[in-house]
Design a protein around this motif. Sequence first.
Motif, short mmCIF file in Angstrom:
data_model
loop_
_atom_site.label_atom_id
_atom_site.label_comp_id
_atom_site.label_asym_id
_atom_site.label_seq_id
_atom_site.Cartn_x
_atom_site.Cartn_y
_atom_site.Cartn_z
N LEU A 1 6.96 39.74 53.70
CA LEU A 1 7.64 39.51 52.43
C LEU A 1 6.66 39.45 51.26
CD1 LEU A 1 10.33 36.84 53.46
CD2 LEU A 1 10.74 39.21 52.74
N VAL A 2 5.59 38.68 51.44
CA VAL A 2 4.61 38.51 50.36
C VAL A 2 3.96 39.84 50.00
CG1 VAL A 2 2.36 37.49 49.80
CG2 VAL A 2 4.14 36.08 50.86
N LEU A 3 3.54 40.59 51.01
CA LEU A 3 2.82 41.84 50.75
C LEU A 3 3.75 42.91 50.16
CD1 LEU A 3 0.50 42.07 53.90
CD2 LEU A 3 -0.11 41.40 51.58
N GLN A 4 5.00 42.95 50.62
CA GLN A 4 5.93 43.92 50.06
C GLN A 4 6.25 43.60 48.60
OE1 GLN A 4 8.85 43.62 53.30
NE2 GLN A 4 8.61 45.82 53.65
N ASP A 5 6.31 42.32 48.26
CA ASP A 5 6.52 41.92 46.86
C ASP A 5 5.36 42.37 45.97
OD1 ASP A 5 8.92 40.77 47.41
OD2 ASP A 5 8.17 38.70 47.48
N MET A 6 4.17 42.51 46.57
CA MET A 6 2.98 42.88 45.81
C MET A 6 2.71 44.39 45.85
SD MET A 6 0.70 39.71 47.22
CE MET A 6 -0.81 40.15 46.40
N GLY A 7 3.62 45.14 46.45
CA GLY A 7 3.48 46.59 46.45
C GLY A 7 2.83 47.17 47.69
N PHE A 8 2.44 46.31 48.64
CA PHE A 8 1.86 46.80 49.90
C PHE A 8 2.98 47.17 50.87
CE2 PHE A 8 -1.41 43.99 48.18
CZ PHE A 8 -2.57 44.72 48.39
N ASP B 1 -4.26 35.63 44.14
CA ASP B 1 -3.26 36.28 43.26
C ASP B 1 -2.72 35.30 42.21
OD1 ASP B 1 -1.66 38.55 42.52
OD2 ASP B 1 0.06 37.47 43.36
N GLN B 2 -2.71 35.77 40.96
CA GLN B 2 -2.22 35.02 39.79
C GLN B 2 -3.02 33.77 39.48
OE1 GLN B 2 0.03 36.34 37.73
NE2 GLN B 2 0.08 38.09 39.15
N GLU C 1 -5.00 39.66 39.50
CA GLU C 1 -3.80 40.22 40.12
C GLU C 1 -4.22 41.05 41.32
OE1 GLU C 1 -0.72 42.03 37.88
OE2 GLU C 1 -1.15 40.85 36.07
N TYR C 2 -3.67 40.69 42.49
CA TYR C 2 -3.98 41.39 43.73
C TYR C 2 -2.77 42.23 44.11
CZ TYR C 2 -5.12 42.14 48.67
OH TYR C 2 -5.37 42.70 49.89
N ARG C 3 -2.93 43.55 44.04
CA ARG C 3 -1.83 44.47 44.32
C ARG C 3 -2.30 45.60 45.22
NH1 ARG C 3 0.22 40.71 42.53
NH2 ARG C 3 1.64 40.47 40.76
N SER C 4 -1.40 46.49 45.54
CA SER C 4 -1.75 47.66 46.36
C SER C 4 -2.60 48.63 45.56
CB SER C 4 -0.46 48.35 46.82
OG SER C 4 -0.75 49.52 47.55
N GLY C 5 -3.49 49.34 46.25
CA GLY C 5 -4.33 50.34 45.59
C GLY C 5 -5.72 49.82 45.31
N ASP C 6 -6.61 50.72 44.91
CA ASP C 6 -8.00 50.35 44.58
C ASP C 6 -8.09 49.91 43.13
OD1 ASP C 6 -8.93 51.06 47.11
OD2 ASP C 6 -9.17 53.16 46.53
#
Length: 591
Positions: free
Chosen positions: A228-235, A312-313, A344-349
């Motif tokens: 849930l946490v990772l999908q909310d962050m775009g992973f 994150d945040q 902010e920790y999100r998906s991608g480099d």
Amino acid sequence: MSTQTLIYLFVGLSFSLYIGIAIWTRAGSTKEFYIAGGGVHPIFNGMATAADWMSAASFISMAGIIAFAGYDGSVYLMGWTGGYVVLALLLAPYLRKFGQFTVPDFIGTRYYSKTARVVAVICLIFISFTYIAGQMRGVGIVFSRFLDVPITLGVIIGMAIVFFYAVLGGMKGVTYTQVAQYCVLIFAYMVPAFFISFLITGNPIPQLGLGSTVNDGSGLYVLQKLDLVLQDMGFGAYTDGSKSMIDVFCITAALMVGTAGLPHVIVRFFTVPKASDARKSAGWALIFIALLYTTAPAIGAFARINFVETVDQTAYAEAPEWFKNWETNDLIAWVDKNDDGKMEYRSGDAFAGSPDFTGETGKSGERLIANEINTASENEVYVDKDIMVLANPEIANLPGWVIALVAAGGLAAALSTAAGLLLVISSSISHDLLKQTFRPKITEKGELMAARIAATAAIVVAGYLGIYPPGWVAQVVAFAFGLAAASLFPAIFMGIFWKSMNKEGAIAGMISGLVFTFSYIAYFKLISPETNIAANWLFGISPEGVGVIGMIINFAVAIGVSKMTASPPLEVLKMIDSIRVPRGAGDASVH
């Protein structure tokens, strides 16, 4: 007592123990230098094998890869443990029954050819140097963070320690040092796991904690929360895999078969008194290894949860101390893309490549970088995957002595494997190239000196590869397994179970398998890394898994060539029969 003082104390005491054992068990003959005199008890040999095996890749990098790759990281668990079953059942007892010192010894004698021996040495050196690069990189990471020295200097210090006990003690010194190192590394791995599992789930057993609910009142299981946490962050979901089925199969198979072909692991089974002890050693080793490998998925999941919750945040000005510590060592970085002062920790480099710090600071006090910013992603945080196990106790606010223990354990894991690999390289040069090929009349004293000189040279090359490594620790090690699967494993396997395999077939197979696999890996990882995507891979198989294709090529070429050339001599066929007869073995000897 401060954490830094505890780190110096723990690392200093463990190093003193290793060096003391090396002096106490110093090798006085080539037999002691190569195979520890051939009299190591199966349980001690199992512990030494586990330490030799559980390298920096296992201790430092594997849980980090699982933390960030999730389900896809399971290939390392399956491949590296399954390989021991293959080794124990198919190779170890037969090679011990053969009674030689090295893998090229077996190949040279079985295939009645000095050329086959030299080709095996070349394969072995390619594999060992690829593997050892990952170990020295691991040593550098541990030293740079915990002893506050640059990675380069950390690698040099590690080289000096390994030089002392590997060159002095040989296999005898390394074996008993590795028993001590296993105790240090497994204790260092398990203690933080117990703490963190209890903090997150209330269950102190990490293997059970991974399947428990989180201690936050949500009622969610650990993996549910991560998804849930990772999908909310775009992973992608942590429990979903992105690799194709064929790539998962090939990477697992390459790691599994590569395990059974790794020279520094195989040589451990020459150090026990008889063939039945070789199988017992493999069984004990699998038990000792399973302690760490069944814990790694839990550590990976807990580390990802803790990392997300503490980063994150969070305002950079209020960033936890561990984040600043690792940033100082160039292994974590933050770039404020939206100028809000929050990470902010999100998906991608976050940006291209590893951080290239300018030496200047931004308005929030962060270290500025010269890298090209990736504007296509909202991610602002870069983290080196190899630090997760080492940083885990700090992220979870565990006591200083636990952090110090992890530092000592990480060094024990990297140094134990590095020493085993250096011995394999030195023995292949002094014993297989000099004694058995180019200078058969060399004295035992001269051969022992040559082994020590070769080990010294190998340490220097290993240090260079550790300072300039071609990838993450576990990935670099995975390439070594691919090379072993494609070159040595088929020659050893067919040498035991295929009586009609001759020298021409074995030599052609080893060369073709090694050249194909090395070329494939070098192209995608060194020559043209920008093309390293699934669309460009052969049959959709990544460089980590291509060892399986190399192995198939090896088998096919070897069988084809052997069909068109002369059969092995009668005495070789009799020797193969004697290896396969299930009777006790005598002392290891030179033929």
